[in-house]
Scaffold this active site. Structure first.
Site, PDB file in Angstrom:
ATOM      1  CE  LYS A 139      -4.352   1.095  -0.014  1.00 37.20           C
ATOM      2  NZ  LYS A 139      -5.490   0.388  -0.606  1.00 37.20           N
ATOM      3  CG  ASP A 179      -7.199   3.439  -1.072  1.00 37.96           C
ATOM      4  OD1 ASP A 179      -7.708   2.311  -1.012  1.00 37.96           O
ATOM      5  OD2 ASP A 179      -7.253   4.233  -0.112  1.00 37.96           O
TER       6      ASP A 179
HETATM    7  P1  NDP Z   1     -12.803   7.839  -2.990  1.00 42.13           P
HETATM    8  O1  NDP Z   1     -11.793   8.872  -2.711  1.00 42.13           O
HETATM    9  O2  NDP Z   1     -13.248   7.641  -4.392  1.00 42.13           O
HETATM   10  O3  NDP Z   1     -14.109   8.086  -2.107  1.00 42.13           O
HETATM   11  C1  NDP Z   1     -14.046   8.136  -0.709  1.00 42.13           C
HETATM   12  C2  NDP Z   1     -15.415   8.550  -0.200  1.00 42.13           C
HETATM   13  O4  NDP Z   1     -15.403   8.431   1.213  1.00 42.13           O
HETATM   14  C3  NDP Z   1     -15.775   9.991  -0.511  1.00 42.13           C
HETATM   15  O5  NDP Z   1     -17.160  10.113  -0.651  1.00 42.13           O
HETATM   16  C4  NDP Z   1     -15.259  10.721   0.721  1.00 42.13           C
HETATM   17  O6  NDP Z   1     -15.921  11.955   0.980  1.00 42.13           O
HETATM   18  C5  NDP Z   1     -15.589   9.726   1.812  1.00 42.13           C
HETATM   19  N1  NDP Z   1     -14.628   9.892   2.908  1.00 42.13           N
HETATM   20  C6  NDP Z   1     -13.283   9.746   2.862  1.00 42.13           C
HETATM   21  N2  NDP Z   1     -12.732  10.006   4.063  1.00 42.13           N
HETATM   22  C7  NDP Z   1     -13.769  10.304   4.885  1.00 42.13           C
HETATM   23  C8  NDP Z   1     -13.873  10.652   6.241  1.00 42.13           C
HETATM   24  N3  NDP Z   1     -12.779  10.735   7.023  1.00 42.13           N
HETATM   25  N4  NDP Z   1     -15.114  10.878   6.744  1.00 42.13           N
HETATM   26  C9  NDP Z   1     -16.220  10.787   5.968  1.00 42.13           C
HETATM   27  N5  NDP Z   1     -16.180  10.466   4.666  1.00 42.13           N
HETATM   28  C10 NDP Z   1     -14.981  10.228   4.135  1.00 42.13           C
HETATM   29  O7  NDP Z   1     -12.201   6.476  -2.379  1.00 42.13           O
HETATM   30  P2  NDP Z   1     -12.581   4.986  -2.737  1.00 42.13           P
HETATM   31  O8  NDP Z   1     -14.022   4.885  -3.010  1.00 42.13           O
HETATM   32  O9  NDP Z   1     -11.611   4.501  -3.745  1.00 42.13           O
HETATM   33  O10 NDP Z   1     -12.221   4.227  -1.380  1.00 42.13           O
HETATM   34  C11 NDP Z   1     -13.129   4.145  -0.287  1.00 42.13           C
HETATM   35  C12 NDP Z   1     -12.731   3.015   0.629  1.00 42.13           C
HETATM   36  O11 NDP Z   1     -12.676   1.771  -0.101  1.00 42.13           O
HETATM   37  C13 NDP Z   1     -11.350   3.147   1.281  1.00 42.13           C
HETATM   38  O12 NDP Z   1     -11.375   2.533   2.550  1.00 42.13           O
HETATM   39  C14 NDP Z   1     -10.465   2.322   0.358  1.00 42.13           C
HETATM   40  O13 NDP Z   1      -9.294   1.883   1.007  1.00 42.13           O
HETATM   41  C15 NDP Z   1     -11.397   1.166   0.047  1.00 42.13           C
HETATM   42  N6  NDP Z   1     -11.083   0.407  -1.154  1.00 42.13           N
HETATM   43  C16 NDP Z   1     -10.997   1.029  -2.373  1.00 42.13           C
HETATM   44  C17 NDP Z   1     -10.721   0.290  -3.489  1.00 42.13           C
HETATM   45  C18 NDP Z   1     -10.722   0.901  -4.855  1.00 42.13           C
HETATM   46  O14 NDP Z   1     -10.640   0.139  -5.826  1.00 42.13           O
HETATM   47  N7  NDP Z   1     -10.848   2.195  -5.009  1.00 42.13           N
HETATM   48  C19 NDP Z   1     -10.419  -1.157  -3.404  1.00 42.13           C
HETATM   49  C20 NDP Z   1     -10.662  -1.724  -2.095  1.00 42.13           C
HETATM   50  C21 NDP Z   1     -10.938  -0.945  -1.018  1.00 42.13           C
HETATM   51  P3  NDP Z   1     -15.165  13.347   0.669  1.00 42.13           P
HETATM   52  O15 NDP Z   1     -15.069  13.410  -0.826  1.00 42.13           O
HETATM   53  O16 NDP Z   1     -16.021  14.380   1.264  1.00 42.13           O
HETATM   54  O17 NDP Z   1     -13.806  13.225   1.316  1.00 42.13           O
END
Ligand code: NDP
Length: 459
Positions: A139, A179
């Site tokens: 990571k 991510d």
């Molecule tokens: P994105 O950046 O595309 O989206 C993240 C989302 O979560 C946004 O809506 C963001 O809101 C919200 N968010 C992030 N941090 C916070 C916080 N501290 N409090 C509240 N809301 C929050 O990320 P992903 O969708 O890619 O990833 C989301 C999760 O999935 C993570 O845990 C990641 O590790 C996991 N994951 C992702 C993969 C992938 O392929 N992308 C694969 C496997 C797991 P805002 O925009 O307002 O910050």
């Protein structure tokens, strides 16, 4: 010991062993609370299994797995649009390559630190193993906040980061992906610079654009995979998605495509969120509303309250979605976003299943409570493995110089999610109780890596 975590009932007789393991981990990694939490979560279900398999115990396999192969830490200097010098810290945690080249996403978020990347890298080792593909775990990321930055600033940051990272990665060495804060735009900037520095066109990053080696369904893969896993869990319990009410947190890459697949498969999704708050759409997000949400988040990079304004539904500022009544809850935003109080609220409102779209979104206390109440619980290692699965398929297509159709990739994704479900059932089935998917995923993910490490001897 600084952190204390509850033990599952199965594991209470191993308290001494767990304490001993955790004391050593905490001493070697002081202050890294997320990493401690992730190790404890695994130890809590694995120690009885390891105790029954002396070969793993004697070779200290789990203990060795808690120590990353290496961590690369570097400064990233870049110029903002006003010509000011700026710098951030970046990391690549290459955790374990026993079963294949390192593989795992890059996260850009101001909260990024070594503890968070180590917890994510550690989890990735088990997750990648579960997919059955030849991928080790890694990571990386930086404490850089892409929010509010111009396109050119993001590009300059990505290019500067790659000037260092390129010497540590490669198609047979380490293959980064996206991510939080790293989507196709960032991967494209990173890959463009990598290609220039190496004078090599290889599949070294995944999540690329379709015109330069990306895979169909990669963008959708984590969210779709989470919906497929949830569907498998429900089917195993003689249930289904049709007609169920679901709440999803976040509105990023994972959330969006999880929402889309849940809707396509007959569930009613009534909530989504971002760090500003939650929208509660009692009528459900339909295909048309979903397209608005997708454009809002993917194209305009807007805020979720605009959805509530557009469709006249409720916006709960600063709140998460867990107090909204639902059958299914899919946390897809970030770590520790669903705590014990939220779990209690969900159970009070009759939740039937929780599947982790994000990595470690449920606190240890929340997981134990949900499992105690016989809620079906799909841990992130299994439920969100769809993203890395299609990343692995992207690597295969790049190596073979082919592009599979959408149907082909989606079929392989569904097959692998079903296989992961089967592995969890194999190791996690319990008489008269729901499958313990947490235990199943941890053991199944462990065994493949452990066998490889045993075969290598003391290296
Ligand atoms: P994105 O950046 O595309 O989206 C993240 C989302 O979560 C946004 O809506 C963001 O809101 C919200 N968010 C992030 N941090 C916070 C916080 N501290 N409090 C509240 N809301 C929050 O990320 P992903 O969708 O890619 O990833 C989301 C999760 O999935 C993570 O845990 C990641 O590790 C996991 N994951 C992702 C993969 C992938 O392929 N992308 C694969 C496997 C797991 P805002 O925009 O307002 O910050």
């Amino acid at each position: 010991m600084a952190d204390t975590f509850p033990l599952s009932p199965d594991c209470s007789r191993f308290k001494k062993e767990i304490d001993c393991l955790m004391e050593a981990v905490i001493e070697r990694n002081p202050g890294e609370t997320e990493f401690h939490q992730a190790v404890h979560e695994v130890a809590d279900t694995l120690l009885p299994f390891i105790d029954a398999h002396k070969k793993y115990k004697d070779a200290l396999i789990l203990e060795r797995m808690t120590e990353p192969d290496r961590i690369i830490i570097f400064r990233v200097t870049w110029l903002d649009d006003d010509g000011n010098y700026r710098f951030n810290r970046a990391w690549r945690v290459q955790f374990n390559n026993a079963i294949g080249p390192y593989k795992g996403g890059m996260r850009f978020h101001p909260s990024v630190n070594q503890s968070i990347l180590k917890f994510l890298g550690f989890e990735q080792v088990f997750k990648n193993s579960l997919t059955g593909l030849p991928m080790g775990g890694a990571k990386g990321g930086a404490n850089f906040d892409p929010k509010g930055k111009s396109e050119h600033e993001v590009m300059r940051f990505c290019q500067s980061l790659m000037i260092e990272l390129h010497r540590h990665i490669g198609e047979d060495v380490d293959v980064p992906a996206g991510d939080i804060g790293v989507g196709e735009r960032e991967i494209s900037f990173l890959f463009g610079m990598y290609k220039r520095l190496q004078n090599h066109f290889t599949g070294t990053l995944t999540g690329k654009g379709l015109s330069f080696g990306g895979s169909l369904v990669r963008k959708e893969a984590t969210g779709y995979g989470a919906a497929y896993f949830l569907e498998n869990m429900l089917r195993h319990a003689d249930e289904g998605l049709k007609g169920k009410t679901a709440v999803v947190s976040g509105s990023g890459n994972v959330s969006l495509y999880c929402i889309q697949k849940l809707i396509q498969d007959g569930a009613k999704v009534v909530a989504a969120s971002d760090s500003g708050g939650t929208v509660y759409d009692k009528d459900g997000i339909d295909e048309e509303k979903f397209e608005f949400l997708r454009a809002l988040k993917e194209v305009r990079r807007g805020r979720i309250h605009e959805y509530a304004e557009r469709f006249g539904c409720e916006f709960r500022e600063g709140e998460s979605p867990w107090s909204i009544p639902c059958d299914l809850a899919v946390p897809c935003a970030t770590q520790n976003e669903l705590d014990l109080a939220a779990a209690k609220e969900l159970v009070k409102n009759g939740v039937m299943a929780v599947a982790e779209g994000a990595n470690m979104p449920c606190t240890t206390e929340a997981v134990h409570f949900l499992q105690k109440k016989d809620v079906l619980f799909g841990p992130g290692k299994a439920a969100n493995a769809g993203g890395v699965t299609v990343s692995g398929l992207e690597q295969s297509q790049n190596s073979l110089r082919v592009s599979w159709s959408r149907e082909e990739v989606d079929r392989r994704l569904q097959d692998i999610m079903q296989d992961i479900h089967c592995q969890c059932v194999e190791y996690g089935e319990r008489k008269g109780k729901p499958v313990d998917y947490r235990k199943g995923a941890n053991i199944a993910g462990f065994v493949r890596v452990a066998e490889a490490m045993l075969a290598y001897g003391a290296v």
